[in-house]
Design a protein around this motif. Structure first.
Motif, mmCIF file in Angstrom:
data_model
loop_
_atom_site.group_PDB
_atom_site.id
_atom_site.type_symbol
_atom_site.label_atom_id
_atom_site.label_comp_id
_atom_site.label_asym_id
_atom_site.label_seq_id
_atom_site.Cartn_x
_atom_site.Cartn_y
_atom_site.Cartn_z
ATOM 1 N N SER A 55 0.845 -1.194 0.000
ATOM 2 C CA SER A 55 0.000 0.000 0.000
ATOM 3 C C SER A 55 0.877 1.240 0.000
ATOM 4 C CB SER A 55 -0.878 0.036 1.256
ATOM 5 O OG SER A 55 -1.585 -1.171 1.388
ATOM 6 N N LEU A 56 0.403 2.254 -0.736
ATOM 7 C CA LEU A 56 1.077 3.550 -0.712
ATOM 8 C C LEU A 56 0.062 4.606 -0.311
ATOM 9 C CD1 LEU A 56 2.502 1.850 -3.239
ATOM 10 C CD2 LEU A 56 3.761 3.981 -3.439
ATOM 11 N N PHE A 57 0.450 5.473 0.634
ATOM 12 C CA PHE A 57 -0.439 6.522 1.137
ATOM 13 C C PHE A 57 0.240 7.877 0.973
ATOM 14 C CE2 PHE A 57 -0.695 2.705 3.716
ATOM 15 C CZ PHE A 57 -2.057 2.440 3.812
ATOM 16 N N THR A 58 -0.492 8.865 0.507
ATOM 17 C CA THR A 58 0.042 10.234 0.619
ATOM 18 C C THR A 58 -0.224 10.703 2.044
ATOM 19 O OG1 THR A 58 -2.063 11.085 -0.204
ATOM 20 C CG2 THR A 58 -0.271 10.923 -1.792
ATOM 21 N N ILE A 67 0.016 18.573 3.996
ATOM 22 C CA ILE A 67 1.354 19.107 4.273
ATOM 23 C C ILE A 67 1.400 20.561 3.794
ATOM 24 C CG2 ILE A 67 3.816 18.871 3.717
ATOM 25 C CD1 ILE A 67 3.512 15.955 3.903
ATOM 26 N N PRO A 68 1.825 21.476 4.640
ATOM 27 C CA PRO A 68 1.832 22.899 4.249
ATOM 28 C C PRO A 68 2.985 23.210 3.295
ATOM 29 C CG PRO A 68 2.800 22.646 6.427
ATOM 30 C CD PRO A 68 2.346 21.271 6.004
ATOM 31 N N LEU A 69 3.052 24.441 2.821
ATOM 32 C CA LEU A 69 4.251 24.885 2.116
ATOM 33 C C LEU A 69 5.392 24.871 3.122
ATOM 34 C CD1 LEU A 69 3.012 27.858 -0.099
ATOM 35 C CD2 LEU A 69 3.817 25.587 -0.843
ATOM 36 N N CYS A 112 4.767 13.075 11.257
ATOM 37 C CA CYS A 112 4.243 12.304 12.405
ATOM 38 C C CYS A 112 2.928 12.879 12.928
ATOM 39 C CB CYS A 112 5.273 12.259 13.531
ATOM 40 S SG CYS A 112 6.750 11.315 13.103
ATOM 41 N N GLU A 113 2.753 14.192 12.805
ATOM 42 C CA GLU A 113 1.502 14.808 13.259
ATOM 43 C C GLU A 113 0.328 14.465 12.341
ATOM 44 O OE1 GLU A 113 2.687 18.892 13.280
ATOM 45 O OE2 GLU A 113 3.825 18.646 15.158
ATOM 46 N N ARG A 114 0.635 14.062 11.119
ATOM 47 C CA ARG A 114 -0.422 13.844 10.131
ATOM 48 C C ARG A 114 -0.625 12.387 9.728
ATOM 49 N NH1 ARG A 114 1.677 18.547 9.872
ATOM 50 N NH2 ARG A 114 0.495 20.376 9.180
ATOM 51 N N PRO A 135 4.051 15.880 -1.055
ATOM 52 C CA PRO A 135 5.489 15.575 -1.144
ATOM 53 C C PRO A 135 5.969 14.425 -0.261
ATOM 54 C CG PRO A 135 5.155 17.454 0.302
ATOM 55 C CD PRO A 135 3.779 17.013 -0.138
ATOM 56 N N VAL A 136 5.048 13.766 0.462
ATOM 57 C CA VAL A 136 5.470 12.635 1.297
ATOM 58 C C VAL A 136 4.521 11.458 1.080
ATOM 59 C CG1 VAL A 136 6.011 11.815 3.629
ATOM 60 C CG2 VAL A 136 6.319 14.248 3.078
#
Ligand code: GDP
Ligand code: MN
Ligand code: MN
Length: 255
Positions: A4-7, A11-13, A25-27, A214-215
């Motif tokens: 599985s791949l998750f975005t 994520i802010p600028l 980690c917060e998200r 981006p993650v």
């Protein structure tokens, strides 16, 4: 088998000084042996690896290359500054970066950044990956692998893919040599570049434009290993046959 791949959402600028491990980690609730794949652009932003185009003064050499390649001489100067060796000057700059990755324009990139600003690659992407892995562990006690990626073109093929440019907590390749094929023949060369395959898969979710994702976390592919650094993936110069041929050909041309 499945993976599985998750975005990682929302994520802010990213700005200089931001803590990427904390933001992830917060998200996202990371589990042991997840692979956290992070685009180099946000790692570089967090590290302040941003240059104002207006501040760059091109050298004579940058002006000459820029003229030949129809590029902005200030961009060319940045590429020269970020390069350990220039492999090809024309029709584009193919270089080895300080970290060892061979790519066009040293990863110097004007996209996904505001104004006349340019994002460089992280100073040391292996070190950046390690710092993120350790910070994740410090926060969550989760043992994850980390891959920092960039989008690179390939020789011989049109189109770009995600590639690993820095790793931590994972070995760069999965070595099949010594194992047998379906018919009992010994595999002699198969050494699978898993970190690039994972980077390519994650890049499917990153996108290249304004998605703001981006993650990516890869789950179900247990590649966790106590290994640091991408160095083993780069050929020693004595075995780098294609690079040698390009260098020889371009020397002949300028003669
Ligand atoms: P590269 O492959 O490392 O050169 O990065 P790209 O410029 O291709 O960007 C990959 C992804 O990251 C895209 O979805 C971009 O929108 C996203 N991205 C780049 N910078 C930021 C940022 O500061 N914040 C967020 N949320 N996304 C970003
Ligand atoms: Mn890039
Ligand atoms: Mn990209």
């Amino acid at each position: 088998m499945n993976i599985s791949l998750f975005t990682v959402p929302d994520i802010p600028l990213i700005h200089e000084g931001d803590d990427i491990a904390a933001i992830v980690c917060e998200r996202f609730d990371l589990q042991d042996h997840d692979i956290v794949v992070v685009v180099s652009t946000i790692v570089a932003k967090a590290e302040g690896r941003i240059i104002e185009l207006l501040d760059v003064v091109p050298s004579d050499s940058a002006l000459s290359i820029a003229g030949q390649n129809d590029r902005d001489p200030r961009l060319v100067q940045m590429v020269l500054d970020e390069s350990k060796e220039i492999i090809l000057k024309f029709p584009f700059l193919l270089v080895e970066t300080e970290n060892g990755n061979v790519c066009v324009n040293a990863g110097v990139d004007g996209s996904n950044i505001d104004g006349d600003r340019i994002v460089l690659l992280p100073e040391d992407s292996d070190q950046s990956a390690k710092a993120i892995r350790e910070a994740v562990f410090a926060r969550t006690a989760r043992k994850v692998s980390v891959i920092v990626t960039d989008t690179n073109g390939r020789a011989f093929r049109d189109g770009q893919t995600g590639v690993a440019i820095g790793i931590s907590g994972i070995t760069p390749t999965r070595d099949w040599r010594g194992q047998c094929d379906l018919f009992g023949k010994m595999l002699e060369v198969a050494n699978e570049a898993i970190v690039d395959e994972i980077a390519g898969a994650a890049n499917l979710l990153f996108g290249e434009g304004g998605d703001g994702t981006p993650v990516v976390v890869v789950r179900g592919l247990d590649c966790y290993a106590k290994h640091e650094g991408l160095q083993p993936i780069y050929f020693p110069r004595s075995e780098d046959v294609i690079r040698d041929a390009i260098t020889r050909a371009s020397k002949q041309e300028t003669r």
